[in-house]
Every structure is written in C-alpha cells, then in structure tokens.
Design an enzyme around this catalytic site. Structure first.
Site, PDB file in Angstrom:
ATOM      1  N   HIS A 267      21.177 -16.806  -5.731  1.00 18.74           N
ATOM      2  CA  HIS A 267      21.629 -15.669  -4.918  1.00 18.74           C
ATOM      3  C   HIS A 267      22.935 -15.082  -5.477  1.00 18.74           C
ATOM      4  O   HIS A 267      23.019 -13.885  -5.767  1.00 18.74           O
ATOM      5  CB  HIS A 267      21.831 -16.142  -3.470  1.00 18.74           C
ATOM      6  N   GLU A 268      23.925 -15.944  -5.636  1.00 15.91           N
ATOM      7  CA  GLU A 268      25.219 -15.458  -6.161  1.00 15.91           C
ATOM      8  C   GLU A 268      25.049 -14.966  -7.594  1.00 15.91           C
ATOM      9  O   GLU A 268      25.710 -14.020  -8.012  1.00 15.91           O
ATOM     10  CB  GLU A 268      26.290 -16.548  -6.072  1.00 15.91           C
ATOM     11  N   HIS A 271      24.109 -11.366  -7.449  1.00 17.01           N
ATOM     12  CA  HIS A 271      25.309 -10.535  -7.224  1.00 17.01           C
ATOM     13  C   HIS A 271      26.100 -10.396  -8.525  1.00 17.01           C
ATOM     14  O   HIS A 271      26.576  -9.315  -8.875  1.00 17.01           O
ATOM     15  CB  HIS A 271      26.228 -11.194  -6.183  1.00 17.01           C
TER      16      HIS A 271
END
Lengths: 503, 503
Positions: A267-268, A271
């Site tokens: 997820h990160e 980003h």
C-alpha cells in the site's frame, strides 16, 4: 523608472519563491518523519515547537504580498506554456484561498485542534466519548465557520470536501454510496452465506527480520527506487516525500500477523511510486504535486488490492514466500493462501477492514460528517449514532467508544471531508486498472511472471507525470474515457469474489 | 504614544526571537543528521538546497534590526539577572559580529567554500595537491580579509582563533606548543626506545552486531540518556544536538578493528553528555550553548582518554568484554589489553593518532595556518612544507598528498583556527580531570567499579550547566583554580606511560 519584467523573469521569481516555500515545507516533513521513526521520547516537546516555528515561516512566505503580485502579473501573460499557465493558476488559487482565512480563525482553529487532539487521546485512554464531545463540538462549529470562509455551491460540506478532493461534491458521493448500498450489499450477503476460508496460518509466528526483508523485496520488485527513498519502522505505516528523489515509507511488523506488514508495505509502496514519479523539474510547483488525496489513494489501493491481493501476483510470489516461511506455509496451497488473504468479514475497525466492507466504514463517516456540518446530526450522543450505523450497515455491535466513534484520529485533527477520499481511491483504482487491462492485453500475464514494469510505466505516463495539472475528475476522464463510475469497482469485486466464494 | 516596555517584556521578546532562530538552526541540524545517516543517494542535491534555504532564513532572522534594537534596549536595563545580563551581552556581541560581514564577502566566501570543497574532493580522488592549491589560495586570501573584517589585537590569526575559542591567542598557543615540543618529545623518545606492546588482537574479526551492542552498553553506563538521544551509524562519527532533550551520536563499526568503534563511541559520548547537560530552560540563548570548541573537546577527550583508556575503567569493563569477545580476548590479560589500547606510535593520520603524538599533528597545522595568515607560509608547495614538518616532528615520510596535506576537510571548509581546539581540549581535559581527582578522592575507585555517576555530576555542576556564561579561560580558572596549564597533561602522560612502558 518602473522596469517591466519579462515573462521569463517573472516566472523565475515565482518559481524560486515556491521552491523556497517547498524547502521549508519539506524540512517540516523531515522533522515529522523523524518524529515518527527515530525521535527519542524526551525530544517530542521541542520538536513540536520546531515544527510550529517552521510552519509559521512557511505560512508567512506563502502569504507574502510580493508573491501575490507576481502571480497576478503572470496571470495576464500570454507567453506561458500550458504547464506554466496551470502552475500559476493553481498557485494563485491556493494563495487566494489561504488569504481568505482571518487570523483570528486560524488561531482559534490551531488552538482547538491542539485541545481536540489531546481530548481525543484522553478519551481513548478512558474509553469515553464524553471526554471528547465538548471539544469535538467546538471543532464542528469551527468547521461550519470554515465552510462560510471558503464559500461553496450547494451543500456546505462541499467546501470541506473540496479541500481534499477538488471538484467533488455530495451529489457525486451520494450517488457513489447509494451504489455501494445497492450493489455491494447483495454481494456481501452472498459471501456471508458461504463458509469462511481458513486464514489461521496468517496469524502464526512470522519472524520479524524475515518479514522486514520480505517487505523490502516486494517494494524493490514493484519498482520502488531505494536510491531515491527508504523504508523504516513506525507505529503507524505512512509515506512521506521530501521531493521525488527522497520518498520515505514506513511499515510495522507484527510477528503474529503476516498480513499486517505485507499489505501495508505494498500500500505505502503504491503511494511512494506516485511520489517518485512526480517531476523533479516541477519541484515546489503545483504540477510537481499529487493531484488529490483520492488519486493518491488510487495508487496505493491499486497496488495493494488490484495487484497485491490478486491471484496473478501470488502465482509469481507465492512459491518463494512459501519457501521463506516454510514453517507456516509449507502445507498451504496457493489457492488456500489466495482465499485467506481475501477473507471478507464485517468488523469494527476501518483500518483492518477487507476491501469490500471497508466502504461501509467510510460511508458511515461520510453520512455523519455531512450531518454534522448541515446540522442534522449532533455531536451529543454521537457514539450512539455511530453504533446504530455500525449495526445497520455492518451488523456489528460496538462494545465501547474506543472501538467505535473514537477509533480514528481524523476528527480530532479537524479533518472533515477526508474520509470519502479513501473510498474514491479504491473506485478510481478499479477504474484505472480496468483501463490499464484494456490497454495492455498481457498485463495479468506480466504480473503472473513478476514483471510490473509495464504497469508502472503506464501509471507514470498516465497519472504520475501530470501532478496537479488535471483535477481528479479530469484525470479520470482522460485516462479512462469517462468520469468516476462505481461500476468498475463492482465488476472487479463481483468477478473476484464470485470466484473465491463460488457464488 | 510610545509605550516603554518592561524589562520582562523586552527579555521575553528577545528570548522568543532567539528560540525561533534556534528552532530553524536545529531543523538544519536534523537535516544534516539525516544527511549523514539515512538520506538516500539521489536525495543529496535537494537536501543541500533545503539546508541553504533554512540557513538563509536563520541568517535573516538573526540580522533583523528589531532584534538589534531589543538587545540594545536590554543592555541598559539594570534589573536583569546575571544570566540574563550575560545572555544579552553575548547575543549582542554575536549580532554585531554578524553584521560586520559585508554581503559581498559573505557571497564570495560561500561560493569559494563550495568550490574549495569540491576541489579538495577532486584532489583527494586524484591524489594531487596541485588540484586543490588554487582554491586553497583563494580561501586563504578571503580568510586574511576576514581577519580585517573581524578586527584583532596582535596577530591577525588571533581573529580566526577567537571564532572557535574566544579569548585564545597565539601567545597562549605558542607557549603551549613550545611545552609540547620540550616536554612531550623526550617522553616520546623514551617510549620509542622501548619494545612496542602487541596490539594485533585488536585487529581481528569482531562481529558487527556485538560491537554495536557493546558501544550502546558503554554509552548507557557513562550516563548517556537514551530517552534524550540515540546512536546511529555514519561514515564519520559525530555528535549533533537539536536541544538537550535530543542529542544524537553516531559511530562506525569496522569488523576488523575493535578500537575504531569503541573509543569513537566513548569520545562522542563525552560530547553528548555535555549537550545533554546544557540547560533546556536556556534553549536558544547563549547560556544554553556550549562554552567553546575547546571545552567541548575537553569533555570528549576526558571520557575517551582520561577515563576510557585508563586502567581503572578496564578493571571494571574488561572481564565482561573478554567474555563477550572470547574468540579474540580469552588469552589476553587485562594488562596486555591496557598496553595495547595505549600503543604510542608516530603515524601519518591525525584522526588515527594516539593521545601523545596527536598534538604534533595539531601543532603542524597550527604552524602552517599561522604562517598562511601572516604570509610567511605560501599555499604554493604546501604539500612539501607539510611533508617536511611531518619528517621533522614525527619522523614519518609522507608517501603522497592524500595521506598528507589533503587528509583533513577543515581548510576546504574555510575552518582556519579550528585545529588548535583539539589540543586545547585534551589539555583542558587533563587539567579538569586532575581537579576532579583532587576534589573526589575515590574517583578512580568509583571508575574501577563502573560507577561514573559522581564524575558526571561533577562535570554537570562545574562545566555543563554554565553554557557560555564563562569563556573557556574563565571556566578553567573557576574549575581548576588556574589558567590553562600544560603541566597537567604532561603529568598525566608521564605517570601513565612511564607505567606502561616501564620508563
């Protein structure tokens, strides 16, 4: 004699002012990163003061009348490139919005935010919403005031939504969440009627170092550039960027839960790939910034869910994973693993929700925020309102305020209008991913061989390089040919979970 | 109506301005710390720009005329405490010194420093002083100019010395280094005539993790507060402080050399204890800052040498060390270990020198700097001048420029007058330590049982809490009853090395 500056001179003035502001803001980001990763306990108080000082300086620099004059002068110049024109327009918009806030309001909001955060901390500790309520009430009053300061069309909540997702309004969100209710609920009911996949093997002992190394490996394979970023540990995973050449992610490792680290890492990573893909030549300028929170979240969710919880991804990755954690996984088939990581189950905590029930968590917050701002919902007894919503939409009983209305930090920070961007992110992600699949016929096949290069290039070219040039709406239309459409998420969910649950 | 402010109001204005400046300067320190510890490779360029931006902001804040007016107004107030009076006097002195620099000079120095540093890097890579010489020459010219800007009594080099060690001048240093030559040389000759202790066991494989843990243990035992600081790895060990509640040290670990980590750890620990011992109530003010570089170095050297290379220290620590690194040390007696860690041997590199020959390295740099500034030494052929000095004072042959005149970064940074503070630090350390021994009869005994509490308290009370209230001269007289006196270092060296070498 008043010498009239050339457009190039003016633009250069503007750019160097903006870079200076970015330098200060990014220094604040470094202080913030350090605060969450390495700061020793006693250092917290003065660190807070240092961040406040730099924030004041950044604010002063960005409200400088000279900057306003330069922007005004540039606005009327015809010989700007399209990107330059967009930068000037967006900076002027930001500048003027910034100037709308009366000093007294800024001071009151700052004080209330601090008080509200501390009340929230105390309330969580004491597991009592009543401790938080008076400050939350004050915060809601200020947020209502803010809608008048900012101005809005239609509903006052639109003013706050626009702060996080320019161009979005309650019409769009009401439609989207109506779709969530009408389309997603039947799927969830169908899933609930089926036996739950076993996921107990994910909650076994997975050694810390091996997990950490595994997370780094996943990031590397996704295309995260470790020469332009790094990963560290923190209590809550986050991504922060000091410029596209220095983007930092954090993760946490729970030795009793393999999921925790793995999908937060992906997820990160999503980003971070966005931040690393912004143009360094636009450093400090709007076209060097992310388009919106929703688009940012689309990048993290696309990698986390559409890619990272997909069968193709684990077709490639599972054999090595199984070998690495043989104690836990040697008797678990790929299919069993794939089913386990996609377990759907209504729960209390938003941050731990699966990718389907998640949107009911967001919808509840959206409904509450809208109600608080328009006055149809009161902070009084908001814990009960919360609990009723959770019963109604997720059929779960909230045992106490800590596990209920106090679970998120957002309201204590004054972040009203933020939550919807989480759902928008997933919906944009599904729509982008569908477009990517249409445009790259062998996408799934590439992913099934551990090759994410083409996907990353597609995201870079279609989304990352544009920065804030397009609003999220515009970007969505440009990339997918149509505005935000919940159908893509629903199609994705239907196809995936019908397969998993045999519906 | 012009309202006259009370002294309390004025002082509060002054203090809040200084705290704001400190916040910015400490943010720069955080960016610098991150640069040396965690910054990814590609992040270096924009990090440099961010630091420059914040440095400019700090400079602007500290040259603000309002600050000058406040300081002037405070200077004439009678109702200040002694500490407040001293803060105001020192800030005014700093402020006025800062204002002496013409903008053109600051710009030229900044540009030359950058050019000079890059030339030095290139020269080291190519192992050729000729590459560095033109820029060094330019730097020396600017430093000569700076002596006129700053003003001086006696010798122009005094102006530069005062930048690092207020109150010191070439008279003092000539005396001290004459003592070094006349007293230390015979001791070194006597040592040279004796057989060298075996220290080969220090250059064996010492596992990285075990060394790292051992360093942390030493720091903890010294009294380093890990709630108010931390240790990380970097290429070159250093200490940096963001305030007394956040002091960071770094070390490096060489798996083939146990000494490298150990004494750098104790050395930086000494610096860090000083920074942790400054008063947080004086944050941003002179009395919350270290007295001088020499006094700072006295703290690191006192711990590194007077304590950390002493027999008492290892009487306590050696048994555990021997157990921890049994592969390397199980057959090495305490006495052999103690002799090995105090091996005296003339060498090429200042940073690797033992605690006796070290001062000849400093003396050579002192003589050269003094000569460059007064014009009796030229940058032309400075490599040869250097090599002659090394032959004359240390009887070593310099094989190439990299191992000679190019070994230190200081001149490329424009730091002329800095080197002498290294020797002053050791000499202050010996004088302070002698005073501590006189005042605490059981000091050695405490150290021999691993109890450094009384010593740390003594340093806190006598040195740390005063900040810049006293100059180094004043502090030395106050703590030891007399001005700097090389005799204490010589007595310490004589007693210690006579024992080790059987002289």
């Amino acid at each position: 004699m008043n010498i009239i500056k050339t457009t190039a001179e003016l633009y250069s003035d503007y750019q160097s002012k903006m870079e200076k502001i970015a330098d200060v803001r990014n220094a604040i980001a470094v202080l913030g990163w350090d605060q969450e990763t390495y700061l020793p306990g006693k250092g917290a108080a003065i660190r807070g003061q240092q961040i406040t000082t730099l924030s004041t300086i950044a604010h002063e620099l960005f409200t400088d009348a000279q900057l306003g004059d330069t922007l005004q002068a540039l606005q009327s110049r015809e010989d700007l490139t399209a990107t330059q024109k967009k930068n000037v327009a967006l900076s002027l918009e930001d500048y003027e919005k910034n100037k709308k806030y009366p000093a007294a309001f800024v001071a009151a909001l700052s004080q209330t935010t601090s008080d509200c955060y501390h009340a929230w901390m105390k309330a969580r500790k004491e597991n009592s919403y009543a401790v938080f309520e008076p400050l939350l009430e004050k915060m809601v009053q200020l947020k209502k005031e803010e809608t008048h300061i900012l101005g809005y069309t239609g509903h006052p909540y639109n003013a706050l939504l626009n702060e996080y997702e320019k161009g979005i309004n309650i019409q769009t969100l009401d439609t989207v969440f109506a779709d969530v209710k009408t389309s997603l609920s039947p799927l969830l009911q169908a899933i609930a009627a089926k036996p739950k996949p076993n996921n107990a093997f994910l909650q076994q002992h997975y050694p810390k170092d091996a997990q950490w190394q595994y997370g780094l490996k996943l990031l590397k394979e996704m295309g995260f550039d470790f020469e332009a970023g790094r990963q560290d540990l923190s209590e809550h995973p986050f991504t922060t960027s000091f410029n596209p050449h220095d983007v930092r992610v954090t993760t946490r490792v729970d030795e009793q839960d393999f999921s925790n680290m793995t999908w937060s890492c992906i997820h990160e990573g999503g980003h971070a790939l966005y931040e690393q893909g912004l143009l360094i030549s636009e450093y400090g300028l709007p076209c060097g910034e992310a388009a919106s929170l929703g688009i940012h979240e689309s990048q993290s969710r696309l990698w986390e869910n559409n890619v990272g919880r997909g069968l193709a991804y684990w077709q490639y990755n599972y054999p090595a994973l199984q070998k690495e954690f043989a104690n836990n996984l040697s008797n678990v088939s790929l299919e069993e693993f794939y089913h386990a990581i996609n377990l759907v189950q209504p729960s209390l905590q938003r941050t731990e929700a699966d990718e389907l029930t998640y949107h009911f968590h967001v919808m509840i917050r959206y409904e509450i925020e809208k109600g608080l701002i328009e006055g149809s919902v009161s902070t009084k007894d908001l814990n009960h309102t919360w609990n009723q919503y959770y019963k109604q939409y997720l059929n779960v009983d909230v045992p106490n305020d800590g596990a209920g209305v106090l679970q998120d930090i957002h309201w204590s920070h004054g972040s009203f209008g933020y939550f919807p961007t989480y759902s928008l992110g997933s919906f944009y992600a599904a729509q982008f991913y569908a477009a990517a699949q249409r445009q790259m016929k062998d996408l799934s096949q590439n992913i099934a061989t551990g090759d994410y290069h083409a996907l990353l290039q597609w995201l870079r070219n279609n989304i990352h390089v544009h920065g804030r040039f397009y609003t999220s709406n515009e970007l969505c239309e440009k990339v997918t040919g149509e505005p935000l459409n919940f159908k893509y998420f629903m199609d994705y969910a239907q196809a995936k979970y019908a397969g998993i649950y045999g519906i």
